[in-house]
Design a protein around this motif. Structure first.
Motif, PDB file in Angstrom:
ATOM      1  N   ALA A  15      58.650   3.359  14.544  1.00 56.97           N
ATOM      2  CA  ALA A  15      57.860   4.511  14.987  1.00 56.97           C
ATOM      3  C   ALA A  15      56.701   4.034  15.853  1.00 56.97           C
ATOM      4  CB  ALA A  15      57.343   5.276  13.786  1.00 56.97           C
ATOM      5  N   GLU A  16      56.418   4.781  16.919  1.00 56.91           N
ATOM      6  CA  GLU A  16      55.350   4.381  17.823  1.00 56.91           C
ATOM      7  C   GLU A  16      54.907   5.579  18.646  1.00 56.91           C
ATOM      8  OE1 GLU A  16      54.470   0.692  20.831  1.00 56.91           O
ATOM      9  OE2 GLU A  16      56.441   1.627  20.948  1.00 56.91           O
ATOM     10  N   THR A  17      53.618   5.597  18.993  1.00 60.43           N
ATOM     11  CA  THR A  17      53.085   6.574  19.936  1.00 60.43           C
ATOM     12  C   THR A  17      52.713   5.835  21.212  1.00 60.43           C
ATOM     13  OG1 THR A  17      52.238   7.971  18.169  1.00 60.43           O
ATOM     14  CG2 THR A  17      51.295   8.284  20.350  1.00 60.43           C
ATOM     15  N   ILE A  18      53.112   6.373  22.338  1.00 59.46           N
ATOM     16  CA  ILE A  18      52.844   5.778  23.642  1.00 59.46           C
ATOM     17  C   ILE A  18      52.096   6.793  24.496  1.00 59.46           C
ATOM     18  CG2 ILE A  18      53.892   4.929  25.788  1.00 59.46           C
ATOM     19  CD1 ILE A  18      56.240   3.909  24.092  1.00 59.46           C
ATOM     20  N   TYR A  19      51.090   6.303  25.203  1.00 60.99           N
ATOM     21  CA  TYR A  19      50.348   7.113  26.169  1.00 60.99           C
ATOM     22  C   TYR A  19      50.630   6.522  27.537  1.00 60.99           C
ATOM     23  CZ  TYR A  19      46.310   9.462  28.379  1.00 60.99           C
ATOM     24  OH  TYR A  19      45.492  10.224  29.171  1.00 60.99           O
ATOM     25  N   LEU A  20      51.396   7.253  28.358  1.00 59.93           N
ATOM     26  CA  LEU A  20      51.860   6.739  29.642  1.00 59.93           C
ATOM     27  C   LEU A  20      51.163   7.485  30.778  1.00 59.93           C
ATOM     28  CD1 LEU A  20      55.514   5.912  30.589  1.00 59.93           C
ATOM     29  CD2 LEU A  20      54.165   7.352  32.114  1.00 59.93           C
ATOM     30  N   THR A  21      50.626   6.740  31.727  1.00 64.40           N
ATOM     31  CA  THR A  21      49.986   7.331  32.908  1.00 64.40           C
ATOM     32  C   THR A  21      50.610   6.741  34.173  1.00 64.40           C
ATOM     33  OG1 THR A  21      48.223   5.664  32.787  1.00 64.40           O
ATOM     34  CG2 THR A  21      47.794   7.822  31.774  1.00 64.40           C
ATOM     35  N   ALA A  22      50.483   7.494  35.272  1.00 68.98           N
ATOM     36  CA  ALA A  22      51.052   7.062  36.549  1.00 68.98           C
ATOM     37  C   ALA A  22      50.277   7.709  37.677  1.00 68.98           C
ATOM     38  CB  ALA A  22      52.531   7.438  36.624  1.00 68.98           C
ATOM     39  N   ALA A  23      50.625   7.329  38.910  1.00 69.11           N
ATOM     40  CA  ALA A  23      49.956   7.916  40.072  1.00 69.11           C
ATOM     41  C   ALA A  23      50.391   9.352  40.297  1.00 69.11           C
ATOM     42  CB  ALA A  23      50.249   7.078  41.307  1.00 69.11           C
ATOM     43  N   ARG A  24      51.674   9.628  40.038  1.00 69.08           N
ATOM     44  CA  ARG A  24      52.191  10.981  40.255  1.00 69.08           C
ATOM     45  C   ARG A  24      53.458  11.151  39.437  1.00 69.08           C
ATOM     46  NH1 ARG A  24      53.073   7.673  44.303  1.00 69.08           N
ATOM     47  NH2 ARG A  24      51.035   8.096  45.204  1.00 69.08           N
ATOM     48  N   MET A  25      53.874  12.428  39.297  1.00 69.86           N
ATOM     49  CA  MET A  25      55.100  12.746  38.572  1.00 69.86           C
ATOM     50  C   MET A  25      55.910  13.752  39.372  1.00 69.86           C
ATOM     51  SD  MET A  25      55.636  14.363  34.724  1.00 69.86           S
ATOM     52  CE  MET A  25      55.000  16.011  35.096  1.00 69.86           C
ATOM     53  N   VAL A  26      57.184  13.443  39.598  1.00 72.45           N
ATOM     54  CA  VAL A  26      58.102  14.429  40.162  1.00 72.45           C
ATOM     55  C   VAL A  26      58.603  15.290  39.009  1.00 72.45           C
ATOM     56  CG1 VAL A  26      60.287  14.801  41.350  1.00 72.45           C
ATOM     57  CG2 VAL A  26      58.790  12.929  42.066  1.00 72.45           C
ATOM     58  N   ASP A  27      58.307  16.582  39.092  1.00 68.41           N
ATOM     59  CA  ASP A  27      58.713  17.528  38.054  1.00 68.41           C
ATOM     60  C   ASP A  27      59.842  18.400  38.606  1.00 68.41           C
ATOM     61  OD1 ASP A  27      58.935  19.201  35.878  1.00 68.41           O
ATOM     62  OD2 ASP A  27      57.237  20.457  36.461  1.00 68.41           O
ATOM     63  N   PRO A  28      61.096  18.034  38.372  1.00 70.62           N
ATOM     64  CA  PRO A  28      62.194  18.819  38.947  1.00 70.62           C
ATOM     65  C   PRO A  28      62.291  20.220  38.376  1.00 70.62           C
ATOM     66  CG  PRO A  28      63.031  17.135  37.451  1.00 70.62           C
ATOM     67  CD  PRO A  28      61.584  16.866  37.622  1.00 70.62           C
ATOM     68  N   ALA A  29      61.756  20.446  37.194  1.00 70.92           N
ATOM     69  CA  ALA A  29      61.808  21.793  36.613  1.00 70.92           C
ATOM     70  C   ALA A  29      61.012  22.794  37.440  1.00 70.92           C
ATOM     71  CB  ALA A  29      61.308  21.769  35.177  1.00 70.92           C
ATOM     72  N   SER A  30      59.852  22.358  37.957  1.00 65.89           N
ATOM     73  CA  SER A  30      59.018  23.239  38.778  1.00 65.89           C
ATOM     74  C   SER A  30      59.220  23.015  40.270  1.00 65.89           C
ATOM     75  CB  SER A  30      57.539  23.022  38.446  1.00 65.89           C
ATOM     76  OG  SER A  30      57.114  21.722  38.839  1.00 65.89           O
ATOM     77  N   GLU A  69      52.564   4.129  40.787  1.00 70.12           N
ATOM     78  CA  GLU A  69      53.981   4.465  40.692  1.00 70.12           C
ATOM     79  C   GLU A  69      54.183   5.967  40.437  1.00 70.12           C
ATOM     80  OE1 GLU A  69      56.207   1.811  38.127  1.00 70.12           O
ATOM     81  OE2 GLU A  69      54.891   0.130  38.637  1.00 70.12           O
ATOM     82  N   THR A  70      55.393   6.422  40.737  1.00 71.27           N
ATOM     83  CA  THR A  70      55.793   7.810  40.507  1.00 71.27           C
ATOM     84  C   THR A  70      56.781   7.850  39.358  1.00 71.27           C
ATOM     85  OG1 THR A  70      55.532   8.353  42.852  1.00 71.27           O
ATOM     86  CG2 THR A  70      56.887   9.843  41.522  1.00 71.27           C
ATOM     87  N   ILE A  71      56.519   8.698  38.372  1.00 73.50           N
ATOM     88  CA  ILE A  71      57.469   8.845  37.274  1.00 73.50           C
ATOM     89  C   ILE A  71      58.371  10.056  37.507  1.00 73.50           C
ATOM     90  CG2 ILE A  71      56.046   7.658  35.576  1.00 73.50           C
ATOM     91  CD1 ILE A  71      55.237  10.413  34.452  1.00 73.50           C
ATOM     92  N   LEU A  72      59.590   9.956  36.989  1.00 77.52           N
ATOM     93  CA  LEU A  72      60.581  11.021  37.062  1.00 77.52           C
ATOM     94  C   LEU A  72      61.350  11.029  35.742  1.00 77.52           C
ATOM     95  CD1 LEU A  72      60.954   9.055  39.862  1.00 77.52           C
ATOM     96  CD2 LEU A  72      62.195  11.075  40.588  1.00 77.52           C
ATOM     97  N   ALA A 391      60.342   5.078  36.717  1.00 78.95           N
ATOM     98  CA  ALA A 391      59.265   5.041  37.709  1.00 78.95           C
ATOM     99  C   ALA A 391      59.672   4.185  38.893  1.00 78.95           C
ATOM    100  CB  ALA A 391      57.980   4.499  37.090  1.00 78.95           C
ATOM    101  N   VAL A 392      59.167   4.598  40.061  1.00 82.29           N
ATOM    102  CA  VAL A 392      59.385   3.856  41.303  1.00 82.29           C
ATOM    103  C   VAL A 392      58.055   3.740  42.033  1.00 82.29           C
ATOM    104  CG1 VAL A 392      61.770   4.638  41.531  1.00 82.29           C
ATOM    105  CG2 VAL A 392      59.938   5.943  42.642  1.00 82.29           C
ATOM    106  N   ASP A 393      57.997   2.790  42.960  1.00 81.40           N
ATOM    107  CA  ASP A 393      56.818   2.687  43.819  1.00 81.40           C
ATOM    108  C   ASP A 393      56.771   3.868  44.785  1.00 81.40           C
ATOM    109  OD1 ASP A 393      55.417   0.442  42.996  1.00 81.40           O
ATOM    110  OD2 ASP A 393      56.710  -0.917  44.134  1.00 81.40           O
TER     111      ASP A 393
END
Length: 425
Positions: A15-30, A69-72, A391-393
């Motif tokens: 079990a673990e909690t992770i806090y992930l941050t990035a420069a941007r996120m592509v949100d395909p839902a929106s 980086e950008t997360i997706l 994530a990608v650059d």
């Protein structure tokens, strides 16, 4: 590296909690790109998403900062052959045993996960090798994407799904051959019995099969209707390999859920797909590989000729299908080209009519929806969803080829790639 990576499945249950941050996120839902996101992950699930400025890190969280980086969402390929290899094409494939295919599947699965594909729909494997691989991944003894599998392809005697390389004296018949509605119905039940998540039919001829025309219909409407009715009664979706127009349209009338390849689809096909809620999976990258590398891989001269006759037409059909508003998901036919190169198709999808966001949606939210209940927890970075994140650059909405160079991969809360390298968590 392979021996070391095999440990990952056994250490990922903590079990673990992770806090992930990035420069941007592509949100395909929106359909939007969101700046400076934060994602809170607990065990294998996303529990919160929002701007980093207003979503604080839990006190016990391990931090992952993907600066720049950008997360997706983890990518989904809806048409793969995970136990196949392009260098076992043509007559060379006669020496490629089912155990060898299963072993290759282990290696192929690892490569594909490292490329950012956290879920695959596998549409055809001999001897239920894909069922065994799926189960091994689910148990944690093998590393790979989440698999939804069809087992053997179901098709007509002498058709695209049969073994056609040997003469009569060998009596070589594929696992999925069936003729007539009753036999097809029985074969659907058999494939379900031995663990398939979905059914794959061969409605027409194909490029890589010997002795058939790529566009010729091989299953009748009545045979496909029997298969679809039986599969749907069992709660299984149906994918139909179909290049030719008549086979595509009869498959759609019969109620199949996805059309694979769809090379010669016409306006009636588009209208039927939209009316029936069916989806097209069009493998428009692998034409490049087949025509440039196929002869070296042992592909038959007649197969190369068939690809030359249909590859460009398929891409033109792709453009017209997008313009007509047909629902399109991301399906590449991996195994015809080397596994791990799946993301090369994104650039082709953009070149032939999709926006970058539409191409990403095809491999995330749209694909998850097309999977039905199997995809309910997939396809987006949102509370309650599986923590599948890549994530990608840079910004892939400006340069879609960034998706060919994935730097970070998380599947179900476990990190398998970071800073462009395979890792152990």
């Amino acid at each position: 590296m392979a021996a070391t990576l095999a440990l990952v499945g056994f250490v990922s249950a903590r079990a673990e909690t992770i806090y992930l941050t990035a420069a941007r996120m592509v949100d395909p839902a929106s359909g939007k790109v969101i700046g400076a996101p934060a994602v809170v992950i607990r065990d294998d699930r996303v529990i919160a998403v929002g701007p980093a400025a207003s979503l604080p890190a839990p006190a016990d969280a391990r931090r992952i900062d993907l600066a720049g980086e950008t997360i997706l969402p983890g990518l989904i390929d809806m048409h793969t052959h995970i136990t196949s290899r392009p260098d076992e094409s043509g007559y060379q494939g006669l020496a490629f045993s089912v155990p060898a295919q299963a072993i290759s599947g282990v290696a192929n699965a690892g490569k594909t996960l490292q490329a950012g594909f956290t879920t695959l729909r596998n549409v055809g494997a001999a001897g239920y090798a894909d069922v065994a691989l799926r189960d091994s991944i689910n148990k944690g003894e093998t590393i790979g994407p989440r698999l939804f599998v069809s087992g053997p392809l179901i098709g007509a005697t002498g058709g695209h799904c049969d073994h056609n390389l040997l003469p009569f004296s060998y009596h070589d018949v594929s696992d999925g051959v069936a003729d007539g509605p009753d036999a097809i119905r029985h074969k659907v039940r058999e494939v379900h019995k031995y663990g398939a998540d979905l059914i794959k039919l061969c409605a027409t001829g194909g490029v890589l099969s010997k002795g058939d025309s790529v566009g010729a219909q091989q299953l009748t409407y009545e045979e496909m209707k029997a298969a679809v009715d039986e599969a749907h009664m069992l709660g299984l979706k149906v994918a139909a390999h179909a290049h030719g127009t008549s086979g595509i349209n009869d498959a759609l009338r019969a109620g199949v859920d996805t059309i694979e390849h769809a090379s010669l689809a016409d306006d009636e096909s588009f209208a039927l797909a939209k009316a029936k809620g069916a989806v097209f999976d069009m493998d428009i990258y692998n034409d490049d590989f087949i025509l440039s590398q196929g002869a070296k891989m042992g592909m038959l001269p007649e197969s190369l000729a068939k690809e030359r006759s249909i590859g460009r037409l398929q891409r033109e059909t792709f453009r017209r299908a997008v313009q007509a508003g047909v629902t399109m998901t991301f399906g590449t036919d991996a195994g015809v080209y080397p596994h791990g190169d799946n993301a090369r198709q994104f650039a082709k999808m953009v070149q032939w009519g999709m926006t970058p966001m539409q191409a990403v949606q095809a491999a995330t939210t749209t694909a998850a929806k097309a999977l039905g209940p199997l995809g309910a927890d997939l396809g987006s970075i949102a509370p309650g969803k599986c923590a599948d994140i890549i994530a990608v650059d840079g910004d892939p909405m400006s340069d879609i080829t960034q998706l060919e160079r994935v730097k970070f991969v998380m599947k179900a809360g476990v990190v398998y790639r970071q800073d462009g390298k395979a890792v152990i968590q």
